[in-house]
Motif scaffolding. Sequence first.
Motif, PDB file in Angstrom:
ATOM      1  N   GLY A 154       6.948 -30.684   9.286  1.00  0.00           N
ATOM      2  CA  GLY A 154       7.877 -30.059  10.108  1.00  0.00           C
ATOM      3  C   GLY A 154       8.158 -28.775   9.922  1.00  0.00           C
ATOM      4  O   GLY A 154       7.320 -27.962  10.168  1.00  0.00           O
ATOM      5  N   HIS A 155       8.766 -28.203  11.003  1.00  0.00           N
ATOM      6  CA  HIS A 155       9.559 -26.632  11.245  1.00  0.00           C
ATOM      7  C   HIS A 155      10.547 -26.882  11.866  1.00  0.00           C
ATOM      8  O   HIS A 155      11.441 -27.316  11.906  1.00  0.00           O
ATOM      9  CB  HIS A 155       8.353 -26.329  12.611  1.00  0.00           C
ATOM     10  CG  HIS A 155       8.548 -26.849  14.255  1.00  0.00           C
ATOM     11  ND1 HIS A 155       9.472 -25.852  15.011  1.00  0.00           N
ATOM     12  CD2 HIS A 155       7.774 -28.140  14.282  1.00  0.00           C
ATOM     13  CE1 HIS A 155       9.163 -26.814  15.878  1.00  0.00           C
ATOM     14  NE2 HIS A 155       8.488 -28.257  15.423  1.00  0.00           N
ATOM     15  N   THR A 157      14.404 -25.306  11.367  1.00  0.00           N
ATOM     16  CA  THR A 157      15.193 -24.448  10.432  1.00  0.00           C
ATOM     17  C   THR A 157      16.874 -25.675  10.363  1.00  0.00           C
ATOM     18  O   THR A 157      16.374 -26.950  10.507  1.00  0.00           O
ATOM     19  CB  THR A 157      16.307 -23.444  10.550  1.00  0.00           C
ATOM     20  OG1 THR A 157      17.453 -23.807  12.270  1.00  0.00           O
ATOM     21  CG2 THR A 157      15.686 -22.560  10.809  1.00  0.00           C
ATOM     22  N   VAL A 158      17.532 -26.327   9.336  1.00  0.00           N
ATOM     23  CA  VAL A 158      18.298 -26.758   8.749  1.00  0.00           C
ATOM     24  C   VAL A 158      19.390 -26.554   8.229  1.00  0.00           C
ATOM     25  O   VAL A 158      18.800 -25.696   7.130  1.00  0.00           O
ATOM     26  CB  VAL A 158      17.808 -27.255   8.026  1.00  0.00           C
ATOM     27  CG1 VAL A 158      17.632 -27.444   6.736  1.00  0.00           C
ATOM     28  CG2 VAL A 158      18.526 -29.229   7.905  1.00  0.00           C
ATOM     29  N   VAL A 167      12.307 -25.093   7.780  1.00  0.00           N
ATOM     30  CA  VAL A 167      11.163 -26.161   7.037  1.00  0.00           C
ATOM     31  C   VAL A 167      10.816 -26.221   6.648  1.00  0.00           C
ATOM     32  O   VAL A 167       9.651 -25.089   8.072  1.00  0.00           O
ATOM     33  CB  VAL A 167      11.933 -27.305   8.292  1.00  0.00           C
ATOM     34  CG1 VAL A 167      11.586 -28.828   8.620  1.00  0.00           C
ATOM     35  CG2 VAL A 167      14.070 -27.558   8.465  1.00  0.00           C
ATOM     36  N   PRO A 168       9.254 -26.785   5.981  1.00  0.00           N
ATOM     37  CA  PRO A 168       9.908 -26.773   5.183  1.00  0.00           C
ATOM     38  C   PRO A 168      11.681 -26.573   4.561  1.00  0.00           C
ATOM     39  O   PRO A 168      10.754 -25.379   4.207  1.00  0.00           O
ATOM     40  CB  PRO A 168       9.254 -28.122   4.108  1.00  0.00           C
ATOM     41  CG  PRO A 168       7.671 -27.060   4.455  1.00  0.00           C
ATOM     42  CD  PRO A 168       8.108 -27.251   6.242  1.00  0.00           C
ATOM     43  N   VAL A 169      12.212 -27.271   3.686  1.00  0.00           N
ATOM     44  CA  VAL A 169      12.830 -26.400   2.339  1.00  0.00           C
ATOM     45  C   VAL A 169      12.379 -26.096   1.555  1.00  0.00           C
ATOM     46  O   VAL A 169      11.382 -26.204   1.062  1.00  0.00           O
ATOM     47  CB  VAL A 169      14.479 -27.140   2.692  1.00  0.00           C
ATOM     48  CG1 VAL A 169      14.800 -27.292   3.473  1.00  0.00           C
ATOM     49  CG2 VAL A 169      13.666 -28.848   1.439  1.00  0.00           C
ATOM     50  N   GLU A 194      14.049 -30.982   9.488  1.00  0.00           N
ATOM     51  CA  GLU A 194      13.921 -31.700   9.104  1.00  0.00           C
ATOM     52  C   GLU A 194      13.502 -32.776   8.774  1.00  0.00           C
ATOM     53  O   GLU A 194      14.305 -34.197   8.801  1.00  0.00           O
ATOM     54  CB  GLU A 194      15.203 -31.309   7.660  1.00  0.00           C
ATOM     55  CG  GLU A 194      14.565 -32.124   6.386  1.00  0.00           C
ATOM     56  CD  GLU A 194      15.806 -31.528   5.423  1.00  0.00           C
ATOM     57  OE1 GLU A 194      15.746 -30.779   4.010  1.00  0.00           O
ATOM     58  OE2 GLU A 194      17.101 -31.752   5.721  1.00  0.00           O
ATOM     59  N   THR A 197      12.609 -34.732   2.718  1.00  0.00           N
ATOM     60  CA  THR A 197      13.565 -34.245   2.132  1.00  0.00           C
ATOM     61  C   THR A 197      13.851 -34.250   0.161  1.00  0.00           C
ATOM     62  O   THR A 197      12.938 -34.526   0.452  1.00  0.00           O
ATOM     63  CB  THR A 197      14.960 -34.933   1.858  1.00  0.00           C
ATOM     64  OG1 THR A 197      15.158 -36.365   0.987  1.00  0.00           O
ATOM     65  CG2 THR A 197      15.834 -35.065   3.388  1.00  0.00           C
TER      66      THR A 197
END
Length: 395
Positions: A154-155, A157-158, A167-169, A194, A197
């Motif tokens: 992914g890419h 923000t979250v 993202v990724p966190v 995201e 998780t």
Amino acid sequence: MTIAYFDCQVGVSGDMILGALVDAGAPLPLMQDALAGLPDEFQVRLKKEEVTRGGIRASHVQVEGNLTPAHGRSFADLLRLVDHVATTSENKEQARRILQSIGEAEARVHRVSLEDVHLHELGSLDTLVDVLGAVIGLSELGITKVYSAPLPAGHGTVRSEHGKLPVPVPAVLELAKLYAVPLRTPTSATVAGELVTPTGAAILATLASFEPVSIVPDRVGHGAGTRDPESYPNVLTLWVGESRIEDVDQLILIETNIDDMNPEIYSYVRERLTSAGARDVWMTAIQMKKDRPGVAVSILAEPSDEKQMLEILFHETSTLGARIQQIRRPRVDREIVRVTTTLGESRVKIKRADGRVISVAPEYDDCRQLALDSGLSLQDVYRVVRRAAEDKWLS
């Protein structure tokens, strides 16, 4: 061997894993009964809802109840709650391993000890329920091994309690580092947001292998995420079925190139290595620098025999070094049996997959002796023995 394969093309989360397992037939009431052992203040309810994501029917499992305390929970708090769950000791141990992976990843992100980890969003009972539901669901489906596709990075923000995160966190990246989880890098077509998780990553990082596998699907489950974007179906697909591979050997391949040794010595080197336990040894003619002809020596062996193989290689050859790599060798069952033919008795190697014989191969030494005794050509003897074996095991 019943296996599970998680197809994570659009992402994975704890609730998506739980939904996919339930959709594939894992009993939700059994999961609810297991959680009934939690203290009264931590009681939760599981609710299954059938939804549609991008035209795909899927199960979405919601966790209802007092999920998050005011300031989250510590890693130790979640571990203590596992003891109250009414499930097998094996399931509890797997759940602890997953929670341990989350704790270790968070400890690395915040550069604190495991004992000082404060889980914030991950301290929710939702996390505990997803983890326990996953291990109970896999157990109830009779899964002996779990496989997963690479996870999409992914890419974008979250938002989190710490503010905006890339993202990724960070916790997902730390899990990938800790457990060698392959991440699929984003392309221009990758949606922002995201996709993986920490809970979803932790479950698969701890339980799954990310190596290719062949599977004959018997059941398929679709687990829906909470979000329902227009651009793609937010669904995790689970395949449950039988593996075509009976077993996989974890071996090492030791290789070296030699261009300055008496060729008479190679046979002796092969004998020494084979006697010491090498699974296979072979020599390959190669062209080396300055156009010198050489020989590549390849040794397939158990990881525990690495030291002994290297000692023989360095002591018995002129090489100054070697290359070593990990090797997976999938294999099917095989057995040496005897078959009676019109020419006499011969040993035959039979190959089995999924419990049935799929091929036969006559043994050379026995066929050679039958050819000498009968006066027939070796090719004719092979045909007679093979036909007798096929009539017995493949007809």
